[in-house]
Design a protein around this motif. Structure first.
Motif, PDB file in Angstrom:
ATOM      1  N   ASP A  69       0.787  -1.131   0.118  1.00  0.00           N
ATOM      2  CA  ASP A  69       0.022   0.017  -0.080  1.00  0.00           C
ATOM      3  C   ASP A  69       0.759   1.247   0.180  1.00  0.00           C
ATOM      4  O   ASP A  69       0.706   2.092   1.001  1.00  0.00           O
ATOM      5  CB  ASP A  69      -0.721   0.117   1.056  1.00  0.00           C
ATOM      6  N   SER A  70       1.657   1.172  -0.917  1.00  0.00           N
ATOM      7  CA  SER A  70       2.724   2.381  -1.085  1.00  0.00           C
ATOM      8  C   SER A  70       1.976   3.822  -0.942  1.00  0.00           C
ATOM      9  O   SER A  70       2.615   4.695  -0.572  1.00  0.00           O
ATOM     10  CB  SER A  70       3.648   2.465  -2.364  1.00  0.00           C
ATOM     11  N   GLY A  71       0.754   4.191  -1.724  1.00  0.00           N
ATOM     12  CA  GLY A  71       0.209   5.214  -1.751  1.00  0.00           C
ATOM     13  C   GLY A  71       0.016   5.632  -0.236  1.00  0.00           C
ATOM     14  O   GLY A  71      -0.135   7.022   0.143  1.00  0.00           O
ATOM     15  N   THR A  78       5.493   7.765  -5.503  1.00  0.00           N
ATOM     16  CA  THR A  78       6.192   6.854  -5.131  1.00  0.00           C
ATOM     17  C   THR A  78       7.743   6.896  -5.279  1.00  0.00           C
ATOM     18  O   THR A  78       8.056   7.842  -6.121  1.00  0.00           O
ATOM     19  CB  THR A  78       5.833   5.611  -5.515  1.00  0.00           C
ATOM     20  N   GLY A  79       8.753   6.413  -4.306  1.00  0.00           N
ATOM     21  CA  GLY A  79      10.108   6.705  -4.484  1.00  0.00           C
ATOM     22  C   GLY A  79      10.675   5.692  -5.483  1.00  0.00           C
ATOM     23  O   GLY A  79       9.910   5.555  -6.926  1.00  0.00           O
ATOM     24  N   ILE A 314       5.629   5.834  10.767  1.00  0.00           N
ATOM     25  CA  ILE A 314       4.383   6.769  10.585  1.00  0.00           C
ATOM     26  C   ILE A 314       4.103   6.912   9.128  1.00  0.00           C
ATOM     27  O   ILE A 314       4.824   7.221   8.143  1.00  0.00           O
ATOM     28  CB  ILE A 314       4.669   8.281  10.850  1.00  0.00           C
ATOM     29  N   PRO A 315       3.017   6.431   8.718  1.00  0.00           N
ATOM     30  CA  PRO A 315       2.436   6.425   7.190  1.00  0.00           C
ATOM     31  C   PRO A 315       2.085   7.900   6.746  1.00  0.00           C
ATOM     32  O   PRO A 315       1.461   8.593   7.829  1.00  0.00           O
ATOM     33  CB  PRO A 315       1.277   5.336   7.186  1.00  0.00           C
ATOM     34  N   HIS A 316       1.997   8.308   5.675  1.00  0.00           N
ATOM     35  CA  HIS A 316       1.303   9.430   5.306  1.00  0.00           C
ATOM     36  C   HIS A 316      -0.090   9.604   5.417  1.00  0.00           C
ATOM     37  O   HIS A 316      -0.447  10.657   5.471  1.00  0.00           O
ATOM     38  CB  HIS A 316       1.700   9.611   3.700  1.00  0.00           C
TER      39      HIS A 316
END
Length: 348
Positions: A69-71, A78-79, A314-316
């Motif tokens: 769940d990169s978003g 993304t990186g 910590i996620p965005h």
């Protein structure tokens, strides 16, 4: 979406240390060669598939959780890949002097190691014994041919004598740009933030358990030595790499602990709940280390209880957040403008 608790992730290495990491994180050191912990790491040690990767309480790799769940973790952009967090955070507790070594910059890493990240890094001093120092850059221009000779002879005395020695104090932040020769005295305990790689060129391997053949990224010294700067790091340039903000009392507002030159690569901040709450922190992926006290991290979409020695990813998607309670935290995050700067192939 809640912060993700990061259980202790000690890493065995070629140098002694680790007792202060064990004390902070509430664990027993397994050996005297456990001087590092990689916090929130989604990258592994050079040449190994899993060593260094952070695990979560469930036993899953944080790398896999982020990739799924990169978003939510890093936002709409993304990186380098789906699990890229743009940063690597370590605790480093050296009980012997670290060797003189160098990390390559981004251009070299891209052309030789197929990676857009080099390894600029910074240290934030958590604790130190008296008169301990770090060595950063050369104190005069160095002849490259002579450096090769001194490296092959493992002339530690010559290398250290030609480097800038900086006596450290608790709360000092020091930036080490890629390409810069550096070393750390035994007795220093730091939080280290860096680009997310494990690329190191050892100029001095004789004081470690490594060998010459393990010291040049499997590329050979002829290939890697051009990435080692031989230019003098002048006094004014050295001064620009040091920040002493952290030696001042911790405030409710989040404040930077590193010189501004670090900003394109990574950010390290601190804040103190002071029994009430901190200012709001902007949304974005980060690693939080609780250095003392108890409290709560409260975001727009979730929260987590805090206690001294804990670490969280910590996620965005947590949104803006703040700290409540009598607790102090360090917050490490990717460089300002990331990941757009990575996609552009530069930092500025």
């Amino acid at each position: 979406m809640n912060p993700v608790l990061l259980p202790p992730n000690p890493v065995q290495h070629f140098y002694r240390g680790g007792d202060r990491i064990a004390a902070l994180r509430g664990i027993e050191a397994e050996t005297e060669f456990q001087p590092e912990e990689w916090l929130g790491s989604t990258v592994s040690r050079f040449g190994d598939e899993t060593v260094g990767l952070a695990l979560t309480e469930s036993g899953a790799y944080l790398r896999d959780i982020v990739a799924a769940d990169s978003g939510a973790w890093v936002g709409p952009e993304t990186g380098r890949n789906a699990h890229d967090l743009g940063i690597l955070v370590k605790l480093l507790d050296a009980r012997q002097r670290l060797p003189v070594h160098v990390h390559p910059e981004r251009g070299f890493a891209l052309s030789h190691l197929d990676c857009p990240y080099g390894k600029t890094e910074a240290w934030y001093v958590l604790d130190t014994e008296a008169d301990c120092a770090v060595y950063v850059g050369w104190n005069q221009d160095i002849d490259r041919a002579e450096l090769d000779v001194r490296r092959d002879a493992q002339d530690s005395e010559w290398m250290l004598a030609h480097m800038n020695r900086v006596v450290v104090q608790e709360g000092m932040g020091i930036l080490v740009p890629a390409g810069t020769a550096h070393a750390i005295d035994g007795g220093i305990f730091v939080a280290e933030v860096q680009e997310p790689t494990d690329f190191s060129i050892l100029l001095e391997w004789s004081i470690t358990t490594s060998t010459r053949e393990e010291s040049h990224l499997d590329l050979g010294f002829d290939a890697v030595m051009p990435s080692v700067s031989t230019s003098q790091l002048r006094p004014q340039e050295l001064a620009a790499l040091v920040c002493t903000t952290g030696s001042q009392p911790v405030a409710r507002d989040f404040r930077s602990l590193l010189p501004s030159l670090a900003d394109p690569h990574f950010v390290l901040e601190s804040a103190h709940g002071a029994g009430t709450r901190t200012a709001e922190h902007a949304a974005g992926v980060a690693v939080v280390l609780v250095t003392r006290g108890e409290g709560e991290l409260v975001g727009e979409t979730g929260s987590a209880s805090l206690a001294g020695g804990q670490a969280y990813a910590i996620p965005h998607a947590l949104g803006t957040w703040h700290i409540e309670g009598d607790t102090e935290v360090l917050v490490a995050a990717p460089g300002r403008g990331w990941p757009a700067t990575l996609h552009q192939g530069t930092v500025r």
